[in-house]
Design a protein around this motif. Sequence first.
Motif, PDB file in Angstrom:
ATOM      1  N   LEU A 323       5.872 -12.756   2.228  1.00  0.00           N
ATOM      2  CA  LEU A 323       5.776 -11.295   2.555  1.00  0.00           C
ATOM      3  C   LEU A 323       4.877 -10.659   1.059  1.00  0.00           C
ATOM      4  N   ILE A 324       5.475 -10.880   0.091  1.00  0.00           N
ATOM      5  CA  ILE A 324       5.097 -10.240  -1.109  1.00  0.00           C
ATOM      6  C   ILE A 324       3.459 -10.626  -1.262  1.00  0.00           C
ATOM      7  N   ALA A 325       3.094 -11.886  -1.098  1.00  0.00           N
ATOM      8  CA  ALA A 325       1.566 -12.320  -1.237  1.00  0.00           C
ATOM      9  C   ALA A 325       1.042 -11.492  -0.254  1.00  0.00           C
ATOM     10  N   ALA A 326       1.272 -11.283   1.015  1.00  0.00           N
ATOM     11  CA  ALA A 326       0.578 -10.790   2.008  1.00  0.00           C
ATOM     12  C   ALA A 326       0.485  -9.149   1.775  1.00  0.00           C
ATOM     13  N   GLU A 327       1.503  -8.666   1.153  1.00  0.00           N
ATOM     14  CA  GLU A 327       1.458  -7.180   0.636  1.00  0.00           C
ATOM     15  C   GLU A 327       0.417  -6.969  -0.406  1.00  0.00           C
ATOM     16  N   LYS A 385       0.876   0.970   5.945  1.00  0.00           N
ATOM     17  CA  LYS A 385       1.784   0.657   6.685  1.00  0.00           C
ATOM     18  C   LYS A 385       1.768  -1.078   7.162  1.00  0.00           C
ATOM     19  N   PHE A 386       2.839  -1.593   6.843  1.00  0.00           N
ATOM     20  CA  PHE A 386       2.896  -2.948   7.120  1.00  0.00           C
ATOM     21  C   PHE A 386       3.833  -3.196   8.388  1.00  0.00           C
ATOM     22  N   PRO A 387       3.189  -3.321   9.628  1.00  0.00           N
ATOM     23  CA  PRO A 387       4.225  -3.602  10.857  1.00  0.00           C
ATOM     24  C   PRO A 387       4.978  -4.974  10.825  1.00  0.00           C
ATOM     25  N   GLN A 388       5.971  -4.664  11.965  1.00  0.00           N
ATOM     26  CA  GLN A 388       6.535  -5.616  11.984  1.00  0.00           C
ATOM     27  C   GLN A 388       5.788  -7.212  12.653  1.00  0.00           C
ATOM     28  N   GLU A 395       5.863 -14.236   7.505  1.00  0.00           N
ATOM     29  CA  GLU A 395       7.227 -14.816   7.311  1.00  0.00           C
ATOM     30  C   GLU A 395       7.662 -15.117   8.533  1.00  0.00           C
ATOM     31  N   PRO A 396       7.445 -15.999   9.459  1.00  0.00           N
ATOM     32  CA  PRO A 396       7.724 -16.464  10.751  1.00  0.00           C
ATOM     33  C   PRO A 396       9.298 -16.293  11.053  1.00  0.00           C
TER      34      PRO A 396
END
Length: 420
Positions: A323-327, A385-388, A395-396
């Motif tokens: 998630l950090i990498a995707a952000e 915004k980073f939605p669900q 991160e499945p």
Amino acid sequence: MVEVKSPAVAFVGRHNSGKTTLIVKLIEELVARGVDVGSVKHHSHVGFEIDIPGKDSYRHRHAGASETVIAAPGQMACIKTVEGDVECADIVAGMPGHDIVIVEGYRKSGLPTIEIMREGNPADMKAASAFAQGAREGWPLDSDFTQIGRRVSDDEPRQIDYLDVSEKLPGAATVAVVADIPCAIEAARAYGIPSFGLDAVSELADFLEERHVRPKVTVVIQAGGESRRMGRSKATVPFGGRPLICRLVDRVSPVADELVVTTNEPDNLAFLLEEYPGLDIRLERDVCDARGALPGLYTAIEVASHPYVAVVACDMIFASPRLIAAEAEALTSSGADAVVPVNKHGYEPFHALYRKSACLPVVKAGVEAGERAAQYVVRHVNVRKFPQSEVLAAEPMGGCFVNANTPEELASFERWYLDA
């Protein structure tokens, strides 16, 4: 192991434009600045050899092996038989972990491209002329420049002799032009594209660092101190036979260019320095006396050395490096000040990523004004915004924002973790 995508830029031009000479100098300059550079060279001819005839690996290949790996201390090479021409995107995807990948060629890759035009090269001169004509005509960059000469004026058709360079001119993906041809430089200026001289290696490196090199990330684990509901420091409470803080370090360190633990009990966490000697973990106290989520966020952003700051709490048992990498990728592509996950419960500012230059003054002003809630920063900066749906794509397994506040909650999570 978490693989962080490498950003890439393609250097393109016609034969004898000087691409390789420039790229070699640029790689040397970037590496001298501490940038981790990967490189890809597009070889237009069918078939090539990188091994010496007669050597064992060469014999393996010519005996019919479809893939041969040559490994030695500090080096490894893989030669593999493939069908057709491998897509550049697939090549770059197989090169994670670099600050930037410099690609020579692959004009149609979809990557940002830097066009090279050299005055001593006749093909470049003719391409520059077409590029300049397009600028004068006001054609968009995604036009077929070879068709400019066929436009009909008020009087009669205009005939201009252009070579077949429809696939070898600056286009919509062009982010910079490197040239010593005056009309090409003027055309770049007309299109609002930065231009550089052929010898302006340092300036070009500056441009890449500012626009395309992966910004380094400081990951901050907020460990605080004694927790009333936990009855002791959350950081040192056992989880799976080790202090809980170790689980967080193990999870997030793969995406951290710098790892910081903010704590009011650095002496109690000094064991981390011995436990992880290769990570150079920094233990930092709060920078102000005020208590609250926003002052804690202020400390995290203030003590970070790098431009991107990821913040997680030490009790977020399933904090996600993916998630950090995707952000981080989303922050770069959006140009926002912060990327903050959002779900039905609202924003999650403690598994978010912040651009230090934009967020630090805002958070500092909020703390000085007596604000304590972390939501303050969300209201006062440009948030992507980073939605669900995107959280689960990164991160499945989910559960990234779950935290343990009591011994009972922690014991429940531990049982689930040990049974999984």
